[in-house]
Design a protein around this motif. Structure first.
Motif, short mmCIF file in Angstrom:
data_model
loop_
_atom_site.label_atom_id
_atom_site.label_comp_id
_atom_site.label_asym_id
_atom_site.label_seq_id
_atom_site.Cartn_x
_atom_site.Cartn_y
_atom_site.Cartn_z
N PRO A 44 0.66 -1.25 0.07
CA PRO A 44 0.08 -0.10 -0.16
C PRO A 44 0.81 1.34 0.00
O PRO A 44 1.87 1.16 0.63
CB PRO A 44 -0.66 -0.16 1.41
CG PRO A 44 -0.77 -1.49 1.82
CD PRO A 44 0.57 -2.04 1.20
N ALA A 45 0.39 2.45 -0.65
CA ALA A 45 1.43 3.52 -0.76
C ALA A 45 0.38 4.80 -0.20
O ALA A 45 -1.00 4.73 -0.12
CB ALA A 45 1.67 3.96 -2.24
N VAL A 46 1.23 5.81 0.15
CA VAL A 46 0.47 6.78 0.64
C VAL A 46 1.26 8.14 -0.06
O VAL A 46 2.60 8.10 0.19
CB VAL A 46 0.45 7.08 2.22
CG1 VAL A 46 1.64 6.93 2.79
CG2 VAL A 46 -0.18 8.23 2.88
N THR A 47 0.54 9.12 -0.35
CA THR A 47 1.06 10.09 -0.94
C THR A 47 0.93 11.70 -0.37
O THR A 47 1.36 12.64 -0.40
CB THR A 47 0.74 10.53 -2.41
OG1 THR A 47 -0.78 10.48 -2.48
CG2 THR A 47 0.99 9.07 -3.46
N ASP A 48 0.07 11.78 0.56
CA ASP A 48 -0.47 12.65 1.13
C ASP A 48 0.43 12.92 2.73
O ASP A 48 0.23 11.92 3.39
CB ASP A 48 -1.96 12.86 1.70
CG ASP A 48 -2.54 14.02 2.22
OD1 ASP A 48 -2.48 13.86 3.50
OD2 ASP A 48 -2.83 15.10 1.49
N TYR A 53 1.90 19.82 8.13
CA TYR A 53 2.86 18.98 7.61
C TYR A 53 3.47 19.42 6.15
O TYR A 53 3.01 20.36 5.42
CB TYR A 53 2.00 17.80 7.18
CG TYR A 53 1.04 17.22 8.15
CD1 TYR A 53 1.44 16.20 8.93
CD2 TYR A 53 -0.25 17.82 8.42
CE1 TYR A 53 0.87 15.82 10.05
CE2 TYR A 53 -0.76 17.15 9.27
CZ TYR A 53 -0.46 16.36 10.38
OH TYR A 53 -1.22 15.83 11.50
N GLY A 54 4.76 18.92 6.13
CA GLY A 54 5.53 19.10 4.87
C GLY A 54 5.88 17.80 4.27
O GLY A 54 5.99 16.81 4.98
N ASN A 55 5.52 17.54 2.89
CA ASN A 55 5.76 16.53 2.26
C ASN A 55 7.35 16.35 1.97
O ASN A 55 7.78 17.00 0.87
CB ASN A 55 4.92 16.33 1.18
CG ASN A 55 4.73 14.92 0.63
OD1 ASN A 55 5.67 14.10 0.67
ND2 ASN A 55 3.71 14.64 0.13
N LEU A 56 7.95 15.45 2.44
CA LEU A 56 9.44 15.22 1.91
C LEU A 56 9.72 14.18 0.78
O LEU A 56 10.75 14.12 0.47
CB LEU A 56 10.05 14.50 3.07
CG LEU A 56 10.54 15.34 4.49
CD1 LEU A 56 10.99 14.45 5.55
CD2 LEU A 56 11.63 16.36 4.16
N GLY A 57 8.59 13.70 0.32
CA GLY A 57 8.79 12.62 -0.56
C GLY A 57 9.51 11.34 0.13
O GLY A 57 9.26 11.23 1.45
N ASP A 103 12.11 2.05 10.85
CA ASP A 103 12.63 2.68 12.03
C ASP A 103 12.27 4.49 12.23
O ASP A 103 12.59 5.10 12.85
CB ASP A 103 14.22 2.85 11.92
CG ASP A 103 14.67 3.36 10.69
OD1 ASP A 103 13.94 3.33 9.72
OD2 ASP A 103 16.15 3.70 10.85
N ILE A 104 11.19 4.74 11.03
CA ILE A 104 10.62 6.02 11.40
C ILE A 104 9.15 5.95 11.48
O ILE A 104 8.48 5.68 10.73
CB ILE A 104 10.97 6.83 10.08
CG1 ILE A 104 12.63 6.83 9.72
CG2 ILE A 104 10.41 8.04 10.08
CD1 ILE A 104 12.88 7.62 8.41
N PRO A 105 8.74 5.98 12.76
CA PRO A 105 7.33 5.62 13.26
C PRO A 105 6.45 6.75 12.40
O PRO A 105 6.96 7.91 12.55
CB PRO A 105 7.40 5.67 14.65
CG PRO A 105 8.69 5.35 15.22
CD PRO A 105 9.46 5.90 14.07
N ALA A 140 -0.12 10.14 5.65
CA ALA A 140 1.16 9.49 6.11
C ALA A 140 1.35 9.38 7.48
O ALA A 140 1.95 8.33 7.91
CB ALA A 140 2.54 9.93 5.19
N ALA A 141 1.11 10.64 8.15
CA ALA A 141 1.68 10.78 9.54
C ALA A 141 0.23 10.01 10.71
O ALA A 141 0.85 10.04 11.74
CB ALA A 141 1.45 12.08 9.94
N LYS A 142 -0.74 9.49 10.00
CA LYS A 142 -1.82 8.97 11.06
C LYS A 142 -1.52 7.36 11.11
O LYS A 142 -0.78 6.84 10.70
CB LYS A 142 -2.93 9.17 10.02
CG LYS A 142 -3.56 10.41 9.97
CD LYS A 142 -4.93 10.23 9.07
CE LYS A 142 -5.63 11.84 8.95
NZ LYS A 142 -6.79 11.57 8.09
N PRO A 143 -1.86 7.12 12.41
CA PRO A 143 -1.34 5.87 12.79
C PRO A 143 -2.15 5.01 11.73
O PRO A 143 -3.28 5.02 11.29
CB PRO A 143 -2.16 5.56 14.08
CG PRO A 143 -2.19 7.06 14.77
CD PRO A 143 -2.35 7.91 13.48
#
Length: 790
Positions: free
Chosen positions: A155-159, A335-339, A174-176, A163-166
């Motif tokens: 599954p992918a997430v682009t927003d 939020y800022g989107n890092l890619g 290693d990046i919760p 992406a920051a939601k549980p």
């Protein structure tokens, strides 16, 4: 016959009047470039060179189960096929972010440690997994299509907010919650108290759209490896060869002296080409393995996938005001989107730079920023013209217009009540920086005057007769340019009679050769036409911090001033010997060393020539050459006010910018023609983002704006004529008094265009609309407003 030849001192004075600081001198390189005689990276070739093609993931997220290269290796002309396992075995280092940013809990920014080719998991469409090198580019491409990559989709997430939601798909174990940086700035308790005691609070949810860089010249590189010296040479478009040399050496895991970077002409960058990319490691590896040069050239379709992109923030903005409209506090959260990966400076524009520029030209005592920079299954992010500065000014100016509307205060009056006054300078802004100069109210007033605002009501009435909506708005801005850093200013008097300036900034469209020569000519009186510029060879540019953050004229300018003083110091010693005088009696001015109180003198060019020709006595300099680097140059604070006037067809939603004017404070302007050109270009990019540009993805992470068929850029007809004025307040932080100008066009244009559209749409009660203001989006907002009013 009478000799009418002017004396040398008069010739120098005439030349300085024509070519000195403040003159609109034509760019030195234009004749070459407009005739198509420029040398861009793809114009360089080496004997026996081979060609590279990248194999990229077609999935936004997935596990790599296997890569079959057998068929590709057997194809005609193929010299080699490499995967991530091959590069891992070679011991190369991963891409990391060097910014010392910290989370709100004090822990460091989380790193993604991106390898040049991934071995376990792909994280965006376009993620490179292998590459092919063949005798021709066509053969390399054909073979790359034969490489079979077995990927198990995830599954992918682009927003960024999603992406920051549980429970969102996790890009890294290693990046919760995919949050690489939880950035915080400001005194939370004081800010909360200010908002609690405010007479009015304005709130806006603002989208700052993701944009593609789409520079005219795509990325391209040519790698060569010298087996005898064990040295890599990379011909590549950059924003500075010295810094990129250091980074590439670290990536290749070799000493810095084993890497040479060469940069010729560059067809635009806007922040994007200031990164090292996986392709460069790949072709350097292949060049060493094959013992022959390897070239890689991107295509526009893959540049939409592989080049870093910009902006991409989701922001909740709030402004607290007292009953009179005085600003009490401003804060952002979001939020800022890092890619998919963190490289270069990506988290900075999304967090630190946004906060540093938010206060703008206003006496805002408290400022808070809480932004999470989040990893998503999209193309990586980087700096894009302004790198956080246009974004911050956009949020502030949108808040001010909204607050004025909600409080019933004239939007221009509200700004005037909150401008920092000249008497308050130097002003310690809530962002943590101190503004040294500026007259913000005067800049604002002059902008209104040249925009002919007094007659706007008449023009609006005429538009209404034609069935059109008309709006006008301002966009005040202030930028905190690049942070303090050193820069090279090497001056060499060459045997052919030229004077070479070597510096670590790099021209990728700005026109450095001309203003730098103007400064040097102004300082030393050397002929303008004799000055050459060297920026593109890391063997010659021993140090430098590159071009970015609107730093070039300030940083290199200061280096030139300091280096020139050292030249004069050496020249006085040499001139004392040549003129048989005491060094203390030697004066310098207008390019000549003169014995005080006499007419005996020697010009600097003649002195340099005579020093080269004859042996100088012990204790006297042998040349006038100086190899100098400034220890640190300061940030500057360019500012201004732009005014946009738009006309909208309510039946189609089409928006036209019918008038555009701007007044700017760039301090001492070295070359007004070049400054105007920089401003025009920045405004055009702001128009693009405001009205039409947006990188989009579908639910599975597939990009749906992968070509110019579906990613719109402004054309000539979309960019209006611009009326530009100046109201300079010289900077006090550098010897020339200059301020950066390269990114200001974006900072001023984004918000004045959006505010003008909102002003036009206010006839329907519309209070806010997010970029891009496409005809469909504007038309839909009008239809929704009509339905709501019915």
């Amino acid at each position: 016959m009478q000799d009418h030849t002017p004396p040398a001192s008069l010739e120098n004075a005439i030349a300085l009047q024509k070519y000195g600081v403040g003159q609109p001198v034509r760019r030195k390189e234009d004749d070459t470039l407009v005739r198509g005689k420029g040398k861009y990276t793809d114009d360089f070739s080496l004997p026996g060179q081979a060609y590279c093609w990248m194999v990229r993931s077609s999935h936004a997220h997935g596990l790599i189960k296997g890569i079959d290269t057998a068929a590709a290796k057997a194809m005609p002309g193929v010299l080699g096929v490499w995967t991530g396992a091959d590069l891992a075995a070679a011991g190369y280092n991963p891409f990391t972010c060097g910014l010392p940013l910290k989370n709100r809990d004090g822990s460091p920014l989380k790193q993604t440690n991106r390898p040049a080719l991934v071995t376990d998991k792909v994280r965006f469409v376009g993620d490179p997994v292998a590459f092919v090198v063949a005798e021709t580019a066509a053969q390399a491409r054909d073979a790359a299509e034969a490489v079979e990559v077995d990927i198990e989709p995830l599954p992918a997430v682009t927003d960024a907010a999603e992406a920051a939601k549980p429970g969102a798909p996790q890009l890294y174990d290693d990046i919760p919650d995919n949050v690489a940086l939880d950035y915080h700035y400001g005194d939370t308790a004081k800010i909360e108290a200010a908002f609690a005691g405010a007479a009015h609070v304005t709130k806006l949810d603002i989208v700052n759209t993701r944009v593609a860089v789409v520079s005219m010249e795509p990325r391209v590189a040519l790698a060569h490896y010298d087996k005898k010296t064990e040295r890599f040479t990379l011909q590549v478009p950059t924003q500075g060869v010295s810094g990129n040399k250091a980074i590439l050496a670290r990536l290749l895991n070799v000493p810095a002296d084993k890497v040479r970077i060469l940069t010729g002409n560059v067809g635009g960058s806007f922040g994007m080409k200031n990164l090292n990319y996986p392709e460069y490691t790949c072709i350097a590896h292949a060049a060493r393995e094959l013992g022959r040069p390897v070239k890689w050239l991107d295509e526009r379709s893959t540049s939409f996938l592989s080049d870093s992109q910009g902006r991409a923030q989701l922001i909740h903005a709030e402004l607290a005001l007292d009953a009179d409209g005085k600003f009490l506090a401003v804060r952002l959260s979001g939020y800022g989107n890092l890619g998919a990966y963190i490289t270069g400076v990506a988290p900075g524009p999304l967090s630190l730079n946004t906060g540093k520029n938010l206060a703008s030209v206003y006496r805002t005592p408290l400022l808070g920023v809480d932004i999470k920079t989040v990893l998503t299954n999209t193309t990586l992010m980087g700096a894009y013209r302004g790198a956080g500065r246009p974004e911050a000014n956009y949020y502030m100016e949108r808040l001010i217009d909204a607050a004025a509307d909600e409080m019933g205060i004239n939007r221009f009056t509200l700004r005037k009540r909150n401008f920092i006054k000249p008497s308050q300078l130097p002003f310690p802004a809530a962002s943590g920086v101190t503004y040294d100069s500026g007259d913000f109210a005067a800049v604002f007033q002059k902008a209104l005057e040249i925009s002919d605002y007094d007659n706007f009501a008449k023009r609006k009435k005429e538009s209404k007769k034609s069935g059109k909506l008309r709006g006008i708005a301002v966009g005040s801005y202030l930028e905190v340019t690049a942070p303090p850093s050193g820069e090279l200013g090497k001056i060499s008097f060459e045997p052919d009679g030229s004077v070479k300036l070597t510096t670590g900034t790099l021209d990728y469209g700005q026109g450095h050769a001309t203003p730098f020569a103007q400064v040097l000519s102004d300082q030393l009186g050397v002929p303008f036409e004799k000055i050459t510029l060297e920026q593109g060879d890391s063997d010659l540019v021993r140090f430098g911090n590159g071009t970015g953050g609107s730093r070039s004229i300030t940083a290199t300018g200061q280096a030139i001033v300091e280096a020139s003083a050292l030249v004069v110091e050496k020249g006085k010693k040499a001139a004392a010997h040549m003129l048989e005088a005491s060094e203390a009696d030697i004066e310098f001015g207008a390019g000549r060393f003169t014995i005080a109180g006499t007419d005996r003198s020697i010009g600097i060019m003649e002195l340099a020539e005579r020093m080269r020709a004859g042996k100088m006595p012990e204790g006297t300099p042998e040349t006038l050459d100086v190899d100098h680097a400034t220890k640190e140059t300061s940030s500057t604070f360019p500012n201004g006010c732009h005014v946009a006037e738009v006309e909208i067809d309510p039946d189609t939603g089409v928006t036209r910018i019918v008038r555009y004017s701007a007044v700017n404070d760039f301090g001492v302007v070295v070359n007004p023609m070049i400054v105007a050109g920089q401003l025009h270009g920045g405004v055009a990019q702001g128009i693009g983002q405001a009205l039409m540009e947006e990188v989009s993805y579908d639910a599975s992470g597939q990009p749906i704006t992968g070509s110019f068929m579906d990613y719109a850029l402004p054309r000539a007809g979309d960019v209006p004529s611009m009326l530009v004025g100046d109201h300079p307040s010289p900077a006090k932080s550098n010897p020339l008094g200059t301020k950066g100008c390269g990114e200001a066009g974006c900072a001023g244009s984004l918000v004045c265009i959006v505010n003008a559209v909102v002003d036009a749409l206010s006839d329907y009660g519309i209070k806010h609309i997010n970029m891009p203001l496409t005809p469909e989006r504007v038309w839909r907002a009008i239809q929704d407003a009509k339905a709501k009013a019915a």
